[in-house]
Design an enzyme around this catalytic site. Structure first.
Site, PDB file in Angstrom:
ATOM      1  N   CYS A  79       6.219 -16.242   4.536  1.00 13.25           N
ATOM      2  CA  CYS A  79       4.990 -16.969   4.870  1.00 13.25           C
ATOM      3  C   CYS A  79       3.846 -16.418   4.025  1.00 13.25           C
ATOM      4  CB  CYS A  79       4.666 -16.851   6.361  1.00 13.25           C
ATOM      5  SG  CYS A  79       4.188 -15.176   6.862  1.00 13.25           S
ATOM      6  N   CYS A  82       3.064 -12.708   4.135  1.00 10.78           N
ATOM      7  CA  CYS A  82       3.883 -11.826   3.280  1.00 10.78           C
ATOM      8  C   CYS A  82       3.254 -11.679   1.901  1.00 10.78           C
ATOM      9  CB  CYS A  82       5.296 -12.392   3.141  1.00 10.78           C
ATOM     10  SG  CYS A  82       6.226 -12.507   4.681  1.00 10.78           S
ATOM     11  N   ASP A 489     -15.506 -31.220 -29.406  1.00 11.28           N
ATOM     12  CA  ASP A 489     -15.513 -30.898 -30.822  1.00 11.28           C
ATOM     13  C   ASP A 489     -14.981 -32.131 -31.564  1.00 11.28           C
ATOM     14  OD1 ASP A 489     -15.510 -29.327 -33.236  1.00 11.28           O
ATOM     15  OD2 ASP A 489     -13.347 -29.153 -32.989  1.00 11.28           O
ATOM     16  N   ASP A 684     -10.592 -27.062 -30.305  1.00  6.61           N
ATOM     17  CA  ASP A 684      -9.287 -26.622 -30.821  1.00  6.61           C
ATOM     18  C   ASP A 684      -9.351 -25.474 -31.811  1.00  6.61           C
ATOM     19  OD1 ASP A 684     -10.373 -28.126 -33.038  1.00  6.61           O
ATOM     20  OD2 ASP A 684      -8.320 -28.202 -33.833  1.00  6.61           O
ATOM     21  N   ASP A 688     -14.529 -22.695 -31.866  1.00  6.66           N
ATOM     22  CA  ASP A 688     -14.774 -23.223 -30.520  1.00  6.66           C
ATOM     23  C   ASP A 688     -14.532 -22.173 -29.431  1.00  6.66           C
ATOM     24  OD1 ASP A 688     -15.327 -25.840 -31.434  1.00  6.66           O
ATOM     25  OD2 ASP A 688     -13.186 -26.267 -31.602  1.00  6.66           O
TER      26      ASP A 688
END
Length: 795
Positions: A79, A82, A489, A684, A688
């Site tokens: 549960c 735990c 970007d 990317d 950036d």
């Protein structure tokens, strides 16, 4: 060997000159001349072996200095309490830097300082509180799940049979007690029969509750199993006492029914958890266990079947059609198509040629390929994705941390309420005091509070992973649902980032091809789209020039020395700072929105390179969709004004900032945040990374640089921009479901506990309520699986 982990341990034992281990291990009883006090438990001896570097290399990732990170399987988790107990206990160890336990997968991600604590000590500490931890292995985890499921079914079956049989005796006793028609000896016999039938239910089926309570009390914590064990134990012992005396009330039926309903709830919850974590588990199982190693390539194609764990960097493997790629590497020979759908969400196979990258776990669907291995074990892209996914599922946003803090005090308050209830009813109606107290202990459910957020997050993250949108931070979905501004970007994000050279304009005494070779040499170490375009164009003009040290200026360009002469390549202002000459008219003229890059040395301008990129086909629809939702879309680009404005015009983006340096992008996002905006940044490149880290939530493109992906909260592996809409839909639904779950958990407890204290809820009804509360939270979270699938179809 049963698994690769055991194989690695066995190899380490033999390689370390410790083969006598097996002689002692297989010796018959009484033949080993060892004192009993010197015998080390077998599990602890194996744990010590996990400290060996040659064993750790397959599952431990080494960070800076002595910092290590490993994924462990935890056995015995039943549960949310735990999970809380293990996280608090492990994090209290000196040298442990962080620990997150995923309740859905039972995997723990642990980071520690190897100079201060060894892995075996961590495993030993986990065992000391009654759990078992060992290095993660997909095969072993599946075996453990099946074992856990079978054990749970057996316990449930015995509780169910016991409940039905006990009810057969209880009903006649209830009916007879009204008219007094049952002789005492028959009533006594039925009581003893009920005791015999309830005993295995309490001793075997209810054992996990008693074990969990003992674990909690042993470390001076009060978890959910404590009141449950108190309720079961007290009701059973009181019934046994009444049976021995032959007088008083017995409620063996309530005990058996209570245990059955609790176990039913946990069993259904186990299945729901499994379904919620399905996406993560599929990723884990992608990598094959075996590979075809080419023994003498390229002289011979003779191959041998070996374990992937035995491969080394630089070796060559043969990947036949239909086989999974065993490690990361580059295509050395052949051409084929590879299915990357489970990693990126891209349903169409991706063409692969010589020198193109293959990712472990993808499937070769075309022709045979020869691959040179350059990534193994924890260093593969697949392992990195699983690691990020584990981190996102285990990390808890602020709402979940608040719920955990409330649940931590909840049980203690509950015990005080139960005690007060028992004392009060003893003076009002002593005959009902005991059972009302039991009902109060049983009816509450702090697990629902602790499960409310993790169950929803795990399901949502799994749904998005199947779409190719990888969530790497726990707060990402919660924040994404509140975003007001999407900042993009340009190159590699709204465009493919696969630029091509349109024109070379010489401005000095050097010819165009020579200028191109200089530019390619300066960019030889860069991953940027412009660098790749210049390098590709320069290949036809001869061998690349040798450069000295190059220095990259993110957002501006690159500077380097070739044959003793210093050059700069990049933005006009950046190049002009070196040559000290005002840009000629040819440089200042626009090129219909194309990207222009200037080359200069210390004496003047040398050339202008005109490059162009292609917009992603779904970019326009994605921007329009965000604007329809009321989101503000912004374009931040390091390109010149005309190139950025051209893209913005085509996509309908009203707010554009061009010629932006990384610092400029960072300042702009900070300005928006100061105005109260919640900013999502999509990028990317290396330039950036700072703004990705500063945004409220950041999304990196799957094909972007390593730095960008490391800074992002989410990674768009599919590179389909429309999947951002799916992510936004799932984020909004996730926030709604988390609020529903928390509202239900609080409302249930606020209503159920007073009703039980007032005597309106019996113990067996309390058992149903408690089980149903946790189960409802998980089932509600599972609705996100359907919403994720629906979002995928729409977008």
């Amino acid at each position: 060997m049963c698994c690769r982990g055991c194989q690695a341990v066995a190899q380490a034992i033999v390689a370390g000159g410790l083969a006598d281990y097996y002689r002692h291990r297989t010796a018959k009883s009484g033949t080993a001349a060892l004192d009993a006090s010197e015998v080390v438990p077998e599990w602890l001896r194996q744990a010590k072996l996990y400290d060996l570097p040659e064993v750790q290399h397959s599952f431990v990732r080494q960070e800076a200095g002595e910092v290590r990170e490993a994924s462990l399987i935890l056995e015995g988790i039943v549960c949310a309490a735990c999970v809380w107990l293990n996280e608090h206990h492990i994090s209290s160890l000196s040298g442990v830097l962080s620990v997150e336990v995923n309740y859905s997968t039972h995997r723990a991600r642990v980071r520690w300082d190897n100079a201060r604590i060894q892995l075996s000590e961590i495993l030993h500490a986990v065992a000391a509180i009654g759990y078992t931890a060992h290095p993660f292995d997909p095969g072993r985890q599946e075996q453990l799940f099946q074992k856990e499921r079978k054990t749970a079914l057996r316990r449930l079956f015995i509780a169910g049979i016991g409940m039905m049989q006990v009810m057969m005796y209880a009903v006649p006793m209830y009916l007879a007690s009204d008219d007094g028609t049952m002789p005492q000896w028959i009533a006594d016999m039925m009581r003893w029969a009920s005791l015999a039938l309830t005993l295995p239910v309490v001793v075997y089926s209810a054992w996990p509750f008693f074990l969990g309570a003992w674990r909690d009390l042993k470390v001076r914590q009060v978890g959910m199993d404590v009141p449950v064990a108190l309720g079961i134990g007290a009701a059973f012992l009181a019934s046994v006492y009444a049976t021995l005396l032959g007088e008083g009330e017995v409620y063996f039926d309530s005990v058996a029914m209570f245990v059955f309903f609790l176990l039913s709830g946990r069993f259904l919850e186990m299945g729901a958890r499994r379904k919620a974590a399905d996406a993560a588990e599929k990723l884990v199982k992608l990598q094959p266990a075996m590979a075809n190693r080419l023994v003498a390539y390229p002289d011979s194609w003779n191959n041998e079947l070996v374990a992937v764990s035995s491969l080394s960097l630089g070796e060559y493997v043969l990947i036949r059609p239909g086989e999974s790629v065993p490690a990361d590497g580059l295509v050395e020979q052949g051409a084929s198509e590879v299915d990357e759908s489970l990693l990126t969400g891209e349903s169409r196979p991706v063409a692969k040629r010589v020198c193109e990258r293959l990712i472990a776990g993808t499937v070769n669907v075309g022709s045979a390929l020869v691959m040179k291995v350059d990534g193994l074990g924890q260093d593969t892209v697949l392992s990195g994705i699983v690691r990020l996914l584990d981190r996102a599922m285990a990390e808890k946003p602020a709402l979940a941390q608040l719920a955990d803090r409330v649940a931590g005090w909840f049980v203690l308050v509950l015990l005080l309420i139960a005690a007060a209830t028992g004392v009060t009813w003893y003076f009002i109606e002593p005959a009902r005091a005991f059972w009302i107290t039991v009902a109060v202990l049983v009816v509450s459910c702090p697990c629902a509070l602790s499960l409310a957020t993790p169950a929803a997050l795990t399901t949502a993250i799994g749904s998005l992973t199947r779409l190719g949108l990888l969530t790497t931070r726990g707060h990402a979905l919660e924040t994404l649902a509140r975003v007001t501004h999407f900042v993009f970007d340009k190159t590699g994000t709204l465009t493919y980032g696969k630029m091509s050279l349109l024109e070379t304009l010489p401005l000095g005494g050097l010819a165009g091809p020579q200028c191109l070779r200089i530019a390619a040499a300066l960019e030889h170490a860069s991953e940027h789209a412009i660098a790749r375009a210049l390098s590709t164009a320069a290949e036809v003009h001869g061998q690349e020039l040798e450069t000295g040290e190059t220095v990259n200026f993110p957002g501006s360009g690159v500077e380097g020395v070739i044959a003793g002469r210093r050059y700069r390549l990049g933005r006009l202002q950046f190049a002009e700072e070196l040559c000290g000459v005002v840009a000629p008219e040819a440089v200042l003229l626009g090129r219909n929105g194309a990207t222009t890059v200037a080359l200069a040395d210390e004496y003047g301008w040398l050339a202008l390179f005109v490059l162009d990129d292609t917009l992603r086909p779904d970019a326009s629809e994605m921007v329009a969709g965000l604007q329809q939702r009321g989101k503000t879309v912004v374009l931040l680009s390091g390109d010149q004004e005309d190139a950025a404005q051209q893209v913005a015009k085509e996509l309908g983006i009203p707010v554009v900032r061009a010629a932006m340096t990384p610092q400029g992008k960072l300042d702009y996002v900070h300005e928006l945040q100061c105005e109260g905006a919640v900013v999502a940044m999509v990028g990317d490149g290396v330039n950036d990374a700072p703004v990705l880290a500063a945004a409220d939530v950041s999304i990196a493109m799957g094909g972007g640089t390593q730095v960008a992906r490391a800074s992002a909260d989410m990674i768009l592996l599919s590179e389909h921009l429309l999947h951002l809409h799916a992510g936004l839909d799932v984020a909004v639904r996730t926030r709604r479901i988390i609020r529903q779950n928390l509202t239900w958990a609080f409302a249930y407890n606020l209503l159920a506990i007073p009703l039980a204290a007032l005597g309106y809820i019996t113990p067996w009804m309390a058992g149903i309520g408690m089980s149903a509360s946790s189960l409802l939270v998980v089932l509600n979270a599972l609705r996100l699986v359907q919403s994720g699938a629906g979002a995928a179809k729409i977008h």
